[in-house]
Structure formats: structure tokens, C-alpha cells
Design a protein around this motif. Structure first.
Motif, PDB file in Angstrom:
ATOM      1  N   ALA A 179      43.564   2.157  12.225  1.00  0.00           N
ATOM      2  CA  ALA A 179      44.523   1.141  12.663  1.00  0.00           C
ATOM      3  C   ALA A 179      43.760  -0.141  12.970  1.00  0.00           C
ATOM      4  O   ALA A 179      42.637  -0.111  13.488  1.00  0.00           O
ATOM      5  N   LEU A 180      44.393  -1.266  12.655  1.00  0.00           N
ATOM      6  CA  LEU A 180      43.759  -2.569  12.833  1.00  0.00           C
ATOM      7  C   LEU A 180      44.796  -3.535  13.378  1.00  0.00           C
ATOM      8  O   LEU A 180      45.910  -3.632  12.853  1.00  0.00           O
ATOM      9  N   ALA A 181      44.441  -4.212  14.453  1.00  0.00           N
ATOM     10  CA  ALA A 181      45.319  -5.238  15.030  1.00  0.00           C
ATOM     11  C   ALA A 181      44.433  -6.347  15.576  1.00  0.00           C
ATOM     12  O   ALA A 181      43.787  -6.181  16.610  1.00  0.00           O
ATOM     13  N   GLY A 182      44.370  -7.460  14.851  1.00  0.00           N
ATOM     14  CA  GLY A 182      43.513  -8.554  15.271  1.00  0.00           C
ATOM     15  C   GLY A 182      42.062  -8.115  15.323  1.00  0.00           C
ATOM     16  O   GLY A 182      41.501  -7.646  14.319  1.00  0.00           O
ATOM     17  N   ASP A 183      41.437  -8.240  16.498  1.00  0.00           N
ATOM     18  CA  ASP A 183      40.030  -7.868  16.620  1.00  0.00           C
ATOM     19  C   ASP A 183      39.855  -6.462  17.223  1.00  0.00           C
ATOM     20  O   ASP A 183      38.786  -6.139  17.745  1.00  0.00           O
ATOM     21  N   SER A 184      40.888  -5.631  17.131  1.00  0.00           N
ATOM     22  CA  SER A 184      40.807  -4.244  17.593  1.00  0.00           C
ATOM     23  C   SER A 184      40.889  -3.305  16.403  1.00  0.00           C
ATOM     24  O   SER A 184      41.770  -3.456  15.548  1.00  0.00           O
ATOM     25  N   LEU A 185      39.967  -2.351  16.354  1.00  0.00           N
ATOM     26  CA  LEU A 185      39.909  -1.384  15.258  1.00  0.00           C
ATOM     27  C   LEU A 185      39.857   0.010  15.848  1.00  0.00           C
ATOM     28  O   LEU A 185      39.082   0.280  16.776  1.00  0.00           O
ATOM     29  N   VAL A 213      34.457  15.005  10.195  1.00  0.00           N
ATOM     30  CA  VAL A 213      33.316  14.226  10.679  1.00  0.00           C
ATOM     31  C   VAL A 213      33.082  14.565  12.149  1.00  0.00           C
ATOM     32  O   VAL A 213      33.971  15.062  12.842  1.00  0.00           O
ATOM     33  N   ASP A 214      31.876  14.274  12.615  1.00  0.00           N
ATOM     34  CA  ASP A 214      31.559  14.409  14.032  1.00  0.00           C
ATOM     35  C   ASP A 214      31.483  13.009  14.652  1.00  0.00           C
ATOM     36  O   ASP A 214      31.885  12.023  14.031  1.00  0.00           O
ATOM     37  N   GLY A 215      30.972  12.926  15.896  1.00  0.00           N
ATOM     38  CA  GLY A 215      30.918  11.628  16.563  1.00  0.00           C
ATOM     39  C   GLY A 215      30.084  10.608  15.814  1.00  0.00           C
ATOM     40  O   GLY A 215      30.478   9.441  15.678  1.00  0.00           O
ATOM     41  N   LEU A 216      28.913  11.028  15.334  1.00  0.00           N
ATOM     42  CA  LEU A 216      28.090  10.101  14.541  1.00  0.00           C
ATOM     43  C   LEU A 216      28.778   9.756  13.229  1.00  0.00           C
ATOM     44  O   LEU A 216      28.599   8.659  12.691  1.00  0.00           O
ATOM     45  N   GLY A 217      29.573  10.689  12.717  1.00  0.00           N
ATOM     46  CA  GLY A 217      30.349  10.402  11.510  1.00  0.00           C
ATOM     47  C   GLY A 217      31.352   9.294  11.741  1.00  0.00           C
ATOM     48  O   GLY A 217      31.614   8.480  10.851  1.00  0.00           O
ATOM     49  N   LEU A 218      31.928   9.230  12.949  1.00  0.00           N
ATOM     50  CA  LEU A 218      32.824   8.123  13.276  1.00  0.00           C
ATOM     51  C   LEU A 218      32.083   6.793  13.247  1.00  0.00           C
ATOM     52  O   LEU A 218      32.622   5.774  12.797  1.00  0.00           O
ATOM     53  N   LEU A 219      30.840   6.792  13.739  1.00  0.00           N
ATOM     54  CA  LEU A 219      30.042   5.567  13.669  1.00  0.00           C
ATOM     55  C   LEU A 219      29.797   5.155  12.223  1.00  0.00           C
ATOM     56  O   LEU A 219      29.812   3.964  11.893  1.00  0.00           O
ATOM     57  N   ALA A 220      29.552   6.138  11.362  1.00  0.00           N
ATOM     58  CA  ALA A 220      29.378   5.827   9.940  1.00  0.00           C
ATOM     59  C   ALA A 220      30.648   5.210   9.364  1.00  0.00           C
ATOM     60  O   ALA A 220      30.595   4.247   8.584  1.00  0.00           O
ATOM     61  N   LEU A 221      31.806   5.749   9.750  1.00  0.00           N
ATOM     62  CA  LEU A 221      33.073   5.193   9.275  1.00  0.00           C
ATOM     63  C   LEU A 221      33.293   3.781   9.807  1.00  0.00           C
ATOM     64  O   LEU A 221      33.845   2.920   9.102  1.00  0.00           O
ATOM     65  N   LEU A 222      32.844   3.519  11.036  1.00  0.00           N
ATOM     66  CA  LEU A 222      32.918   2.159  11.574  1.00  0.00           C
ATOM     67  C   LEU A 222      32.103   1.210  10.704  1.00  0.00           C
ATOM     68  O   LEU A 222      32.560   0.109  10.354  1.00  0.00           O
ATOM     69  N   GLY A 223      30.888   1.625  10.348  1.00  0.00           N
ATOM     70  CA  GLY A 223      30.056   0.791   9.490  1.00  0.00           C
ATOM     71  C   GLY A 223      30.699   0.538   8.136  1.00  0.00           C
ATOM     72  O   GLY A 223      30.644  -0.576   7.593  1.00  0.00           O
ATOM     73  N   GLY A 228      25.042   7.600  22.427  1.00  0.00           N
ATOM     74  CA  GLY A 228      23.797   6.854  22.572  1.00  0.00           C
ATOM     75  C   GLY A 228      24.012   5.352  22.591  1.00  0.00           C
ATOM     76  O   GLY A 228      25.112   4.843  22.794  1.00  0.00           O
ATOM     77  N   VAL A 229      22.914   4.632  22.379  1.00  0.00           N
ATOM     78  CA  VAL A 229      22.957   3.171  22.299  1.00  0.00           C
ATOM     79  C   VAL A 229      23.202   2.802  20.837  1.00  0.00           C
ATOM     80  O   VAL A 229      22.400   3.127  19.965  1.00  0.00           O
ATOM     81  N   VAL A 230      24.307   2.129  20.603  1.00  0.00           N
ATOM     82  CA  VAL A 230      24.742   1.827  19.235  1.00  0.00           C
ATOM     83  C   VAL A 230      24.487   0.355  18.925  1.00  0.00           C
ATOM     84  O   VAL A 230      24.834  -0.532  19.710  1.00  0.00           O
ATOM     85  N   LYS A 231      23.875   0.133  17.774  1.00  0.00           N
ATOM     86  CA  LYS A 231      23.677  -1.225  17.272  1.00  0.00           C
ATOM     87  C   LYS A 231      24.740  -1.506  16.223  1.00  0.00           C
ATOM     88  O   LYS A 231      24.732  -0.929  15.133  1.00  0.00           O
ATOM     89  N   ALA A 232      25.670  -2.378  16.573  1.00  0.00           N
ATOM     90  CA  ALA A 232      26.768  -2.742  15.677  1.00  0.00           C
ATOM     91  C   ALA A 232      27.291  -4.104  16.109  1.00  0.00           C
ATOM     92  O   ALA A 232      27.151  -4.494  17.277  1.00  0.00           O
TER      93      ALA A 232
END
Length: 340
Positions: free
Chosen positions: A76-82, A91-101, A271-275
Motif C-alpha cells: 500500500a502506498l499513500a504519499g510518503d507512507s509505504l 519471506v522473513d523479516g529481512l525479506g521484508l527489507l529486501a522488498l522495501l529495497g 537491527g540498524v537498517v541503512k535505507a
């Protein structure tokens, strides 16, 4: 589709991002479509929704079960919220980060490290026998409910904190302290706390949109501190995988013993995420006796802590109070994380 033995759970995990600027919805949709073609485990291509009711979309993404032929990723996307949700079997939690990327078209990295061993110490049937004995004779402590209701679905609550250095051991100790303080205030037992720790076989340096998760299960002694929990984590063997959802005996057993199986809480730290985001909020799946899951992720100058609890067991005020206790415990040992 079932996962980890609890057919009542939706097994939908969520990552919510506050972006620095609004992305092009068409570009996000195109990237997610290509990801579906490249990674068959994601199921049919995700449809990028643009909801007018953001809170309602978040609740639906968390609570709605995934059915045969459904996409296993929801966006879902609304303005600057994803918002990205996915079935935990995909997927697992890190898989969600991959999907964010993928959605942003930019690499995303995490400081999270993977577990060392890639195999459980014993086969599933022996683990299952132990869990049945535990459920019958000494079930894990349950985080005391704040109500007895009939509502379905989960409450999702988040708190933004100043960036803190928070490994899995510290998060687990904070959740243990939260459980004991919460239960003691309600006259409930807190002597058999069992923590489920969400982990991954791989680290977060190069996350992929896959399920490569491990579950560590720790029986926490009274008075356990960070060093005690760190030692337990270092020696813990991952739990054996669950049987097929089509195994009728296993599913029957899970239903019969559902109120006594599982853990006191689940804790998962991305963890600490760089994004290129302002902040992230991570909601793991809630299951087990308490149906309580704590999630933590740090990005930039913000650490976000979340709790996910069953509506039938907690009202909104109870969920918020439980998370406030966790945040107090986390901040009591605050350290500024290294961002290098």
C-alpha cells in the motif's frame, strides 16, 4: 496457507516506512511486478493499493488470511507512507527489507547477523514430544490478558525512541522484564517465561525476498540479565521445522493444545537498517500462548519498538501500556548505536 503450526494466525508480517519523499506509484508497481516474476515464492504479482483509510489498510494487511492463488505480498502506498506485508512462509523479516529495497529501487542493508548453525539439534518429532510434555505439565507463562473478548485480529502499536544500541539479548531481557512487571501488577505468575527469538540463517548485508528464518526458543531463568540471555542465545539450537499444513494429526494436536503451546512472547530485531527512509516500523507475527510479538528496528536517529497483540486478549490501552513497559526497559540500558 498455514505456517508454524497455528492455523488461527494470519502469519502476515508487516513493514511500514515513512519515506523522505513520495515515490512514483507506477514505478513501485512495476518493480514489484518484476520481483514477482523473479522470485516465484512471492506468488502472483502484488497489487499496489492506494488506500484512503491508511489505518484500515494496515489492519487488513495484518489480519486477513492468505488464500490459495492470492499474492503472498501486499503493498500500500499513500504519499510518503509505504506499507509492505507478506506471508511469513514467503519471506522473513529481512525479506521484508529486501522488498522495501525493491519497491524503492534502492539497496537496503541491515546490521542483523545470521545464526551460525543451519540445522536443529534434533528432528521435529523429538521436539514435538518435548513441546507436548511441556504443554501438558508446565506450559510457558502467559502474559496476562487485559480483557476477555471475542474480537478477531490484532492491535498494532508503535513507539519512536531515540536511536539505541539494541541487540537480540538486550531486547529479550527487556521483554522478560516487561512480562514480569506486567504479570506481577496483575497478580499473575511469571516464573516460566519462554522467549521465542526470530532470527535468520543469513545476515542483513544483502537481504533477499525469501523465507530463510530460524526460530530460537529460550527458557529464561528468574533474574536473567543481558549476559545470561546472550549466553543462552549463543548455545541455542534452532527449532526444528513444523510439519506440512496438510498433516491432519499435527493440525488437530495444534488446535487441542493451542492455549498451552508456544512461547510467552516473540521478539524480533531487524537491527540498524541503512535505507533512504525517515523511519521504519516492523510488526512480526503474533502467536503462542500470549499472542504477543515485540519488534524493533533502527534507522537513522530513530529506533522504533512495536507490539502486536490479539484483540480478544488486549484492548488498545492495554497494548499501549505493555509497549510502554518495554520501552522503559529498553531505555534503562540505552547506548547510542554506531552508524558507520
Amino acid at each position: 496457507m498455514a505456517f508454524s503450526g497455528d492455523p488461527a494466525a494470519s502469519w502476515s508480517i508487516l513493514l511500514e516506512a515513512s519515506l523522505r519523499e513520495a515515490p512514483d506509484p507506477a514505478a513501485v508497481a512495476a518493480r514489484m511486478s518484476r520481483a514477482g516474476a523473479e522470485f516465484p515464492n512471492l506468488g502472483p504479482a502484488a497489487i499496489v493499493l492506494r488506500p484512503s483509510d491508511w489505518d484500515g489498510a494496515r489492519a487488513a494487511f495484518a489480519d486477513d488470511h492468505y488464500h490459495a492463488s492470492d499474492p503472498l505480498v501486499r503493498v500500500a502506498l499513500a504519499g510518503d507512507s509505504l506499507l509492505i506485508a507478506a506471508h511469513h512462509g514467503a519471506v522473513d523479516g529481512l525479506g521484508l527489507l529486501a522488498l522495501l529495497g525493491i519497491a524503492l529501487g534502492e539497496p537496503v542493508h541491515s546490521s542483523a547477523t545470521g545464526v551460525a548453525s543451519r540445522s536443529p539439534d534434533r528432528p521435529y518429532l523429538l521436539h514435538a514430544a518435548d513441546r507436548v510434555r511441556e504443554a501438558v505439565w508446565a506450559p510457558p507463562t502467559r502474559i496476562a490478558p487485559s480483557l476477555r473478548g471475542n474480537d478477531s485480529g490484532d492491535h498494532l502499536v508503535s513507539r519512536a525512541l531515540p536511536a539505541v544500541k539494541l541487540g537480540s539479548a538486550r531486547l529479550t531481557t527487556a521483554a522478560l522484564d516487561t512480562t514480569r512487571r506486567w504479570n506481577a501488577a496483575r497478580g499473575a505468575a511469571h516464573d516460566r517465561v519462554v522467549a521465542a527469538i526470530g532470527a535468520s540463517w543469513r545476515g542483513g548485508a544483502d537481504p533477499r525476498p525469501e523465507a530463510d528464518s530460524a526460530l530460537l526458543r529460550l527458557r529464561l531463568p528468574a533474574g536473567a540479565g543481558d549476559e545470561d540471555v546472550r549466553a543462552l542465545l549463543a548455545s541455542a539450537a534452532p527449532e526444528a521445522g513444523f510439519p506440512s499444513e496438510h498433516n491432519p494429526l499435527a493440525r488437530w494436536g495444534m488446535r487441542v493444545l493451542a492455549s498451552r503451546l508456544g512461547s510467552t512472547f516473540l521478539a524480533s530485531n531487524l537491527g540498524v537498517v541503512k535505507a533512504d527512509v525517515e523511519a521504519l516500523r516492523f510488526y512480526p507475527a503474533a502467536s503462542g500462548r500470549s499472542g504477543v510479538a515485540f519488534g524493533v528496528v533502527t534507522t537513522g536517529e530513530v529506533t522504533t519498538a512495536t507490539v502486536r497483540v490479539r484483540r480478544r486478549d488486549f484492548d488498545a490501552a492495554g497494548a499501549a501500556a505493555l509497549l510502554d513497559l518495554l520501552c522503559e526497559a529498553v531505555l534503562s540500558g540505552r547506548e547510542v548505536p554506531h552508524q558507520g
